[in-house]
Motif scaffolding. Structure first.
Motif, short mmCIF file in Angstrom:
data_model
loop_
_atom_site.label_atom_id
_atom_site.label_comp_id
_atom_site.label_asym_id
_atom_site.label_seq_id
_atom_site.Cartn_x
_atom_site.Cartn_y
_atom_site.Cartn_z
N TRP A 21 -2.57 -30.04 18.03
CA TRP A 21 -2.88 -30.22 19.45
C TRP A 21 -3.80 -29.11 19.92
N ALA A 25 -7.24 -29.65 21.76
CA ALA A 25 -7.48 -29.06 23.08
C ALA A 25 -8.74 -28.20 23.08
N THR A 28 -11.68 -30.54 23.08
CA THR A 28 -11.81 -31.16 24.40
C THR A 28 -12.36 -30.16 25.41
N LEU A 134 -9.50 -31.96 35.44
CA LEU A 134 -8.20 -31.71 34.82
C LEU A 134 -7.62 -33.01 34.25
N VAL A 135 -7.66 -34.06 35.02
CA VAL A 135 -7.16 -35.36 34.54
C VAL A 135 -7.98 -35.81 33.33
N ILE A 138 -6.78 -33.95 30.26
CA ILE A 138 -5.46 -34.42 29.81
C ILE A 138 -5.57 -35.76 29.09
N VAL A 139 -6.37 -36.67 29.61
CA VAL A 139 -6.52 -38.00 29.00
C VAL A 139 -7.32 -37.93 27.70
N THR A 141 -7.80 -35.29 25.53
CA THR A 141 -7.27 -34.48 24.43
C THR A 141 -6.60 -35.33 23.34
#
Length: 161
Positions: A21, A25, A28, A134-135, A138-139, A141
């Motif tokens: 992850w 991240a 991303t 931010l959204v 999150i989507v 990643t």
């Protein structure tokens, strides 16, 4: 150990399945950096010049792709690739990620009541823009994690660092 080192270790083992992850991240965030520069610049220019909302969104999307690709290309050109080869790497590495981010962040901005009509001096302009990015992070990643684990997306860049 950073995401690039994690990925190199996975490649040395002959497996993309060890994608973490953290690696996703980092990829991303790298993609989001260029994307955000273009998105914010497009929204600022569109709002400051009084472009119609559609024009502002189109400008933001175009600039997000330009800055996203440019950020990736800068790194791979420094590794010795030609401009043409670097562009192909950027297309392979970033297109899906930037496209998802742009769909998400522009959808969020349009969905926030009044955000597209907010002016540069309004907190709503900046807060909705920050929230949308931010959204998008999150989507996107998990998508990047999936692509990297299969040797696609940002994994393409790692061979050139």
């Amino acid at each position: 150990m950073n995401a690039h080192e994690d990925h190199k270790m996975a490649e040395q083992k002959g497996s993309h399945g060890a994608t973490t992850w953290s690696m996703a991240a980092q990829a991303t965030l790298h993609c989001l950096t260029g994307c955000a520069i273009g998105e914010v610049l497009g929204m600022v220019i569109g709002t400051a010049t009084g472009l119609h909302n559609t024009g502002t969104i189109i400008l933001s999307i175009v600039l997000a792709f330009i800055f996203g690709y440019a950020l990736t290309m800068g790194g791979v050109i420094r590794s010795g690739l030609t401009f043409s080869a670097a562009f192909k790497v950027a297309l392979a590495a970033d297109t899906v990620s930037i496209a998802i981010m742009e769909i998400i962040d522009n959808t969020v901005i349009v969905a926030v009541p009044g955000a597209m009509d907010a002016q540069l001096s309004d907190w709503l302009f900046w807060s909705s823009l920050a929230f949308s990015l931010l959204v998008a992070f999150i989507v996107t990643t998990p998508v990047n994690r999936w692509m990297i684990s299969r040797g696609r997306g940002h994994a393409v860049v790692h061979g050139h660092h």
